[in-house]
Scaffold this motif. Structure first.
Motif, PDB file in Angstrom:
ATOM      1  N   SER A 164       0.828  -1.219   0.000  1.00 27.77           N
ATOM      2  CA  SER A 164       0.000   0.000   0.000  1.00 27.77           C
ATOM      3  C   SER A 164       0.859   1.265   0.000  1.00 27.77           C
ATOM      4  O   SER A 164       0.493   2.276  -0.592  1.00 27.77           O
ATOM      5  CB  SER A 164      -0.974   0.008   1.177  1.00 27.77           C
ATOM      6  OG  SER A 164      -0.266  -0.024   2.394  1.00 27.77           O
ATOM      7  N   SER A 165       2.028   1.211   0.641  1.00 29.60           N
ATOM      8  CA  SER A 165       2.937   2.369   0.627  1.00 29.60           C
ATOM      9  C   SER A 165       3.720   2.439  -0.682  1.00 29.60           C
ATOM     10  O   SER A 165       3.854   3.500  -1.287  1.00 29.60           O
ATOM     11  CB  SER A 165       3.924   2.295   1.797  1.00 29.60           C
ATOM     12  OG  SER A 165       3.237   2.318   3.019  1.00 29.60           O
ATOM     13  N   PHE A 166       4.217   1.294  -1.144  1.00 27.81           N
ATOM     14  CA  PHE A 166       5.109   1.281  -2.309  1.00 27.81           C
ATOM     15  C   PHE A 166       4.388   1.741  -3.578  1.00 27.81           C
ATOM     16  O   PHE A 166       4.965   2.451  -4.403  1.00 27.81           O
ATOM     17  CB  PHE A 166       5.712  -0.109  -2.504  1.00 27.81           C
ATOM     18  CG  PHE A 166       6.856  -0.139  -3.490  1.00 27.81           C
ATOM     19  CD1 PHE A 166       8.099   0.378  -3.167  1.00 27.81           C
ATOM     20  CD2 PHE A 166       6.682  -0.688  -4.763  1.00 27.81           C
ATOM     21  CE1 PHE A 166       9.145   0.370  -4.069  1.00 27.81           C
ATOM     22  CE2 PHE A 166       7.730  -0.711  -5.672  1.00 27.81           C
ATOM     23  CZ  PHE A 166       8.959  -0.174  -5.318  1.00 27.81           C
ATOM     24  N   ILE A 167       3.121   1.341  -3.748  1.00 32.35           N
ATOM     25  CA  ILE A 167       2.427   1.718  -4.990  1.00 32.35           C
ATOM     26  C   ILE A 167       2.128   3.220  -5.049  1.00 32.35           C
ATOM     27  O   ILE A 167       1.817   3.746  -6.118  1.00 32.35           O
ATOM     28  CB  ILE A 167       1.118   0.903  -5.211  1.00 32.35           C
ATOM     29  CG1 ILE A 167       0.160   1.069  -4.029  1.00 32.35           C
ATOM     30  CG2 ILE A 167       1.421  -0.548  -5.491  1.00 32.35           C
ATOM     31  CD1 ILE A 167      -1.210   0.441  -4.271  1.00 32.35           C
ATOM     32  N   LYS A 168       2.267   3.920  -3.920  1.00 32.73           N
ATOM     33  CA  LYS A 168       2.083   5.388  -3.927  1.00 32.73           C
ATOM     34  C   LYS A 168       3.344   6.109  -4.421  1.00 32.73           C
ATOM     35  O   LYS A 168       3.306   7.297  -4.731  1.00 32.73           O
ATOM     36  CB  LYS A 168       1.735   5.888  -2.515  1.00 32.73           C
ATOM     37  CG  LYS A 168       0.338   5.478  -2.063  1.00 32.73           C
ATOM     38  CD  LYS A 168       0.121   5.899  -0.614  1.00 32.73           C
ATOM     39  CE  LYS A 168      -1.133   5.248  -0.042  1.00 32.73           C
ATOM     40  NZ  LYS A 168      -1.187   5.381   1.412  1.00 32.73           N
ATOM     41  N   ALA A 169       4.474   5.380  -4.459  1.00 28.36           N
ATOM     42  CA  ALA A 169       5.720   5.983  -4.971  1.00 28.36           C
ATOM     43  C   ALA A 169       5.588   6.150  -6.484  1.00 28.36           C
ATOM     44  O   ALA A 169       5.178   5.224  -7.189  1.00 28.36           O
ATOM     45  CB  ALA A 169       6.912   5.090  -4.643  1.00 28.36           C
ATOM     46  N   THR A 170       5.928   7.331  -6.985  1.00 31.55           N
ATOM     47  CA  THR A 170       5.808   7.602  -8.425  1.00 31.55           C
ATOM     48  C   THR A 170       6.717   6.671  -9.221  1.00 31.55           C
ATOM     49  O   THR A 170       7.878   6.482  -8.864  1.00 31.55           O
ATOM     50  CB  THR A 170       6.216   9.067  -8.712  1.00 31.55           C
ATOM     51  OG1 THR A 170       5.682   9.896  -7.691  1.00 31.55           O
ATOM     52  CG2 THR A 170       5.702   9.529 -10.052  1.00 31.55           C
ATOM     53  N   ALA A 171       6.176   6.091 -10.290  1.00 34.23           N
ATOM     54  CA  ALA A 171       6.981   5.221 -11.161  1.00 34.23           C
ATOM     55  C   ALA A 171       7.874   6.093 -12.041  1.00 34.23           C
ATOM     56  O   ALA A 171       7.418   6.710 -12.996  1.00 34.23           O
ATOM     57  CB  ALA A 171       6.075   4.345 -12.016  1.00 34.23           C
ATOM     58  N   LYS A 172       9.159   6.165 -11.675  1.00 36.29           N
ATOM     59  CA  LYS A 172      10.113   7.001 -12.415  1.00 36.29           C
ATOM     60  C   LYS A 172      11.462   6.321 -12.470  1.00 36.29           C
ATOM     61  O   LYS A 172      11.846   5.614 -11.538  1.00 36.29           O
ATOM     62  CB  LYS A 172      10.292   8.348 -11.699  1.00 36.29           C
ATOM     63  CG  LYS A 172       9.428   9.459 -12.229  1.00 36.29           C
ATOM     64  CD  LYS A 172       9.827  10.782 -11.618  1.00 36.29           C
ATOM     65  CE  LYS A 172       8.866  11.886 -12.059  1.00 36.29           C
ATOM     66  NZ  LYS A 172       9.129  13.137 -11.385  1.00 36.29           N
ATOM     67  N   SER A 173      12.208   6.595 -13.542  1.00 32.20           N
ATOM     68  CA  SER A 173      13.577   6.082 -13.597  1.00 32.20           C
ATOM     69  C   SER A 173      14.462   6.961 -12.707  1.00 32.20           C
ATOM     70  O   SER A 173      14.135   8.126 -12.466  1.00 32.20           O
ATOM     71  CB  SER A 173      14.103   6.095 -15.026  1.00 32.20           C
ATOM     72  OG  SER A 173      14.342   7.426 -15.447  1.00 32.20           O
ATOM     73  N   PHE A 174      15.572   6.404 -12.264  1.00 29.13           N
ATOM     74  CA  PHE A 174      16.528   7.156 -11.443  1.00 29.13           C
ATOM     75  C   PHE A 174      17.072   8.344 -12.238  1.00 29.13           C
ATOM     76  O   PHE A 174      17.304   9.417 -11.682  1.00 29.13           O
ATOM     77  CB  PHE A 174      17.667   6.214 -11.016  1.00 29.13           C
ATOM     78  CG  PHE A 174      18.624   6.824 -10.022  1.00 29.13           C
ATOM     79  CD1 PHE A 174      18.225   7.123  -8.730  1.00 29.13           C
ATOM     80  CD2 PHE A 174      19.943   7.089 -10.379  1.00 29.13           C
ATOM     81  CE1 PHE A 174      19.109   7.677  -7.808  1.00 29.13           C
ATOM     82  CE2 PHE A 174      20.834   7.642  -9.475  1.00 29.13           C
ATOM     83  CZ  PHE A 174      20.416   7.933  -8.179  1.00 29.13           C
ATOM     84  N   ASP A 175      17.215   8.154 -13.551  1.00 28.16           N
ATOM     85  CA  ASP A 175      17.709   9.245 -14.412  1.00 28.16           C
ATOM     86  C   ASP A 175      16.785  10.465 -14.339  1.00 28.16           C
ATOM     87  O   ASP A 175      17.233  11.587 -14.149  1.00 28.16           O
ATOM     88  CB  ASP A 175      17.802   8.778 -15.873  1.00 28.16           C
ATOM     89  CG  ASP A 175      18.821   7.673 -16.067  1.00 28.16           C
ATOM     90  OD1 ASP A 175      18.724   6.658 -15.367  1.00 28.16           O
ATOM     91  OD2 ASP A 175      19.706   7.815 -16.919  1.00 28.16           O
ATOM     92  N   TYR A 176      15.473  10.217 -14.508  1.00 22.29           N
ATOM     93  CA  TYR A 176      14.517  11.343 -14.502  1.00 22.29           C
ATOM     94  C   TYR A 176      14.291  11.892 -13.103  1.00 22.29           C
ATOM     95  O   TYR A 176      14.135  13.096 -12.915  1.00 22.29           O
ATOM     96  CB  TYR A 176      13.174  10.908 -15.117  1.00 22.29           C
ATOM     97  CG  TYR A 176      13.226  10.742 -16.610  1.00 22.29           C
ATOM     98  CD1 TYR A 176      13.692  11.768 -17.430  1.00 22.29           C
ATOM     99  CD2 TYR A 176      12.818   9.557 -17.226  1.00 22.29           C
ATOM    100  CE1 TYR A 176      13.754  11.610 -18.809  1.00 22.29           C
ATOM    101  CE2 TYR A 176      12.868   9.399 -18.603  1.00 22.29           C
ATOM    102  CZ  TYR A 176      13.343  10.436 -19.393  1.00 22.29           C
ATOM    103  OH  TYR A 176      13.410  10.282 -20.762  1.00 22.29           O
ATOM    104  N   ALA A 177      14.245  11.003 -12.116  1.00 19.98           N
ATOM    105  CA  ALA A 177      13.934  11.434 -10.743  1.00 19.98           C
ATOM    106  C   ALA A 177      15.073  12.226 -10.112  1.00 19.98           C
ATOM    107  O   ALA A 177      14.838  13.196  -9.384  1.00 19.98           O
ATOM    108  CB  ALA A 177      13.600  10.220  -9.879  1.00 19.98           C
TER     109      ALA A 177
END
Length: 403
Positions: A234-247
């Motif tokens: 429930s916590s992890f799916i709230k993290a935005t799906a982004k690559s380390f490059d973009y984030a």
């Protein structure tokens, strides 16, 4: 303090299997009694490294454990993601586990890279250990062997302490642009990272606090069993799906490069896989797998799960039949001579180092109009990889399929 290797092992490998529902993840493919994950785990046994941490997902957990057993690695930690969220949450959540002190150097490997001359690689890592601080990030550049649009690049400038500071990233340029970048001493961006735990935390707090907050909660609420952290869904799916490059990499200014001149590939395409087999074909050649034909010969080098690697030898003036296949697509990499290729209604000349894709059901042939032999590395990809899956339309040697 030793360097903690972290292996990112969640990729699905869909690029290699466009027509398959049950595509194999690249890191687990058996290429001939070895896998890319196996080679990556082998790397972590060097004396500079602490026990590895593997970031993966539930689907691959048993395969990861099989590889750890096979490689006789008993000290490890696994971090299991409950959903796909790209590399930014994967890198952060792995770094946040309590096993890692704040100032620990972390080396992030990707499970699907092929790296040679590891002694040079490890020497460079060890040398730069003391250049790591609470904010900076080191990325790894590989000296290009040729201009290609398969990889991203970066440019650097020398700063204090003889460090190469990254001044610009260029994402997969066209070949002409890649030539210009190489002239400016640009390097391939390998996608591997080296930094301390506190640097990861500080960068995410500053540039992506939402990902930081949700990954921290996912780790704090994780269930831990048998050396494995199962992150809270429930916590992890709230993290935005982004690559380390973009984030992170696009935002921070504190990126340095470790530049290496070593053989490296991410085997992300059949072209790269064919190059690898061509380079190592002496390990795969067996006399019983050489088959002679009126146009020359072919050698079956390795049959894997839903793929077959061959080398074609087309003699001068040799012409294969005009044909198609119902159950397989093919990738060809010309390694010697100029190949004249028919693909449906097109005629194309391919030179050494050039690749062509033959889709399922495409009508095709190859011929050698020259005075010297043509050699082609071929990957057949599909559910049936037998000579019976050939429908011939024209053939100099009287082998046209009967209607």
């Amino acid at each position: 303090m030793k360097i903690r290797p972290v292996i990112l092992c969640g990729g699905a490998g869909t690029r290699l299997w466009p027509n398959s529902k049950n595509h194999q993840a690249k890191q687990f493919i058996d290429f001939g009694n070895w896998t890319l994950l196996g080679k990556t785990l082998e790397r972590t046994k060097a004396s500079i490294y602490d026990a590895p941490i593997i970031s993966t997902n539930k689907k691959y957990l048993s395969k990861v454990k099989q590889h750890l057993r096979k490689n006789k690695i008993s000290k490890y930690k696994i971090v299991v993601e409950p959903a796909k969220r790209n590399t930014a949450p994967a890198i952060l959540s792995t770094a946040l586990i309590k096993d890692i002190p704040d100032n620990q150097p972390l080396m992030f490997f990707t499970a699907d890279h092929l790296i040679e001359k590891m002694s040079i690689f490890n020497k460079a890592i060890n040398k730069n250990k003391f250049n790591l601080n609470e904010n900076n990030i080191f990325v790894f550049g590989i000296k290009p062997k040729s201009p290609t649009s398969d990889y991203g690049y970066f440019l650097t400038k020398k700063i204090k302490g003889n460090i190469n500071k990254v001044t610009r990233f260029i994402e997969k340029p066209k070949e002409a642009k890649a030539k210009e970048i190489i002239k400016k001493n640009g390097y391939w961006n390998s996608g591997m990272f080296y930094l301390r735990k506190d640097s990861i935390i500080n960068n995410f707090k500053k540039y992506n606090p939402t990902i930081y907050r949700n990954c921290l909660a996912a780790v704090n609420k994780a269930k831990y069993k048998s050396n494995t952290y199962h992150l809270n869904k429930s916590s992890f799916i709230k993290a935005t799906a982004k690559s380390f490059d973009y984030a992170i990499l696009e935002k921070t200014k504190q990126i340095n490069a470790i530049k290496l001149d070593i053989p490296w590939s991410d085997l992300g395409s059949w072209k790269e896989i064919l190059k690898m087999y061509d380079k190592n074909k002496s390990k795969y050649v067996k006399k019983k797998n050489v088959f002679y034909r009126p146009w020359g010969k072919y050698t079956n080098l390795f049959e894997g799960k839903e793929f077959l690697i061959k080398e074609l030898f087309v003699k001068p003036k040799g012409i294969l039949s005009l044909q198609k296949h119902h159950h397989r697509a093919e990738h060809w990499l010309v390694t010697q001579g100029n190949a004249k290729i028919t693909l449906n209604k097109e005629t194309i000349i391919k030179k050494p180092g050039e690749h062509i894709f033959i889709p399922l059901e495409a009508i095709h042939r190859v011929q050698n109009p020259g005075q010297k032999p043509v050699k082609i590395m071929e990957a057949q990809v599909g559910s049936i990889l037998k000579e019976t899956d050939i429908v011939r339309f024209q053939d100099l040697y009287g082998r046209v399929s009967k209607k």
